[in-house]
Design an enzyme around this catalytic site. Structure first.
Site, mmCIF file in Angstrom:
data_model
loop_
_atom_site.group_PDB
_atom_site.id
_atom_site.type_symbol
_atom_site.label_atom_id
_atom_site.label_comp_id
_atom_site.label_asym_id
_atom_site.label_seq_id
_atom_site.Cartn_x
_atom_site.Cartn_y
_atom_site.Cartn_z
ATOM 1 N NE ARG A 1 -4.109 -1.798 0.211
ATOM 2 C CZ ARG A 1 -5.060 -1.902 -0.699
ATOM 3 N NH1 ARG A 1 -4.932 -1.260 -1.862
ATOM 4 N NH2 ARG A 1 -6.130 -2.632 -0.483
ATOM 5 N N PRO B 1 -15.585 9.831 8.734
ATOM 6 C CG PRO B 1 -17.072 9.509 10.489
ATOM 7 C CD PRO B 1 -15.896 8.878 9.819
ATOM 8 N N GLY B 2 -15.181 12.495 9.391
ATOM 9 C CA GLY B 2 -14.791 13.883 9.623
ATOM 10 C C GLY B 2 -14.466 14.626 8.338
ATOM 11 C CD GLU C 1 -6.013 -6.049 -7.213
ATOM 12 O OE1 GLU C 1 -6.267 -6.702 -8.251
ATOM 13 O OE2 GLU C 1 -6.860 -5.427 -6.560
ATOM 14 C CD GLU D 1 -12.693 -5.853 -5.555
ATOM 15 O OE1 GLU D 1 -11.551 -6.371 -5.474
ATOM 16 O OE2 GLU D 1 -12.930 -4.882 -6.294
ATOM 17 C CB ALA E 1 -11.207 -4.839 0.633
ATOM 18 C CD GLU F 1 -13.828 4.828 1.049
ATOM 19 O OE1 GLU F 1 -13.618 3.960 0.190
ATOM 20 O OE2 GLU F 1 -12.919 5.464 1.613
ATOM 21 C CD GLU G 1 -8.412 -7.809 -3.513
ATOM 22 O OE1 GLU G 1 -8.265 -8.291 -2.364
ATOM 23 O OE2 GLU G 1 -8.474 -6.589 -3.736
#
Length: 206
Positions: free
Chosen positions: A85, A136-137, A166, A114, A97, A141, A118
């Site tokens: 990542r 949420p701040g 991937e 997915e 995911a 999403e 994956e």
């Protein structure tokens, strides 16, 4: 439930409650400025109006949303994938995911897609497990996790050719109890994976 309902805490600020839940209560938006947009997400500057009539500017990141799959085999082993990542500069351990990037696709259908893409796996039984607001701040999403069981392998001729990060992904099967320990020990830190594993553990204890 509103703050005016129920009894005040006998010693601390706040109200005693047995049941609380998220609820729709959108403040008016007086202005929206698009700061960035591409096929993956948008960023806007929203001016919102509070109940007193005051305006406030908020940055809102608008991704597509995401789904994840907690896949368990017949021996109670959970499927974990390891992949690089870039934003955090680490190889993270996660459950399969992906994003809701196909127009009109139901989250359950995306989760099945997915898992196939994956991990080369089909599941005959699906159960909603957990819904989360990611951050949420500043982001709209939302995430949905599913429990998948009765697993079979995708025929080799039908498997997806994985690319980029991937293509360097590894799949691991770990006893479910061990996966819970890995979360609590801080060895697994991906938020959606953490939430799904702990949600499954709590559901087992009910």
């Amino acid at each position: 439930m509103s703050g005016s309902e129920g009894q005040a805490h006998p010693r601390l600020p706040g109200t005693l409650a047995e049941r609380v839940a998220d609820q729709d209560a959108r403040w008016p938006v007086s202005k929206v400025e698009t700061a960035f947009e591409n096929p993956y997400l948008g960023v806007s500057l929203d001016t919102i109006v509070d109940p007193a009539g005051q305006e406030h500017t908020r940055v809102v990141v608008r991704p597509h949303g995401a789904v994840a799959v907690l896949a368990l085999d017949e021996d109670d082993r959970v499927l974990l994938v390891e992949q690089y990542r870039h934003p955090v500069g680490q190889r993270l351990i996660e459950i399969p995911a992906g994003t809701l990037d196909i127009e009109g696709e139901h989250p359950a259908e995306a989760a099945a897609r997915e898992l196939g893409e994956e991990a080369d796996i089909h599941a005959a039984h699906w159960q909603p497990l957990l819904e989360m607001a990611a951050t949420p701040g500043y982001s709209s999403e939302r995430w949905m996790a599913y429990l998948a069981t009765e697993l079979t392998a995708v025929p080799e001729a039908e498997r997806t050719r994985r690319e980029a990060e991937e293509a360097d992904m590894w799949q691991w099967w770990v006893p479910f109890a061990r996966a819970v320990d890995l979360v609590l020990d801080g060895r697994i830190t991906d938020a959606l994976t953490v939430g799904a594993i702990l949600a499954a553990q709590v559901r087992r204890s009910r």
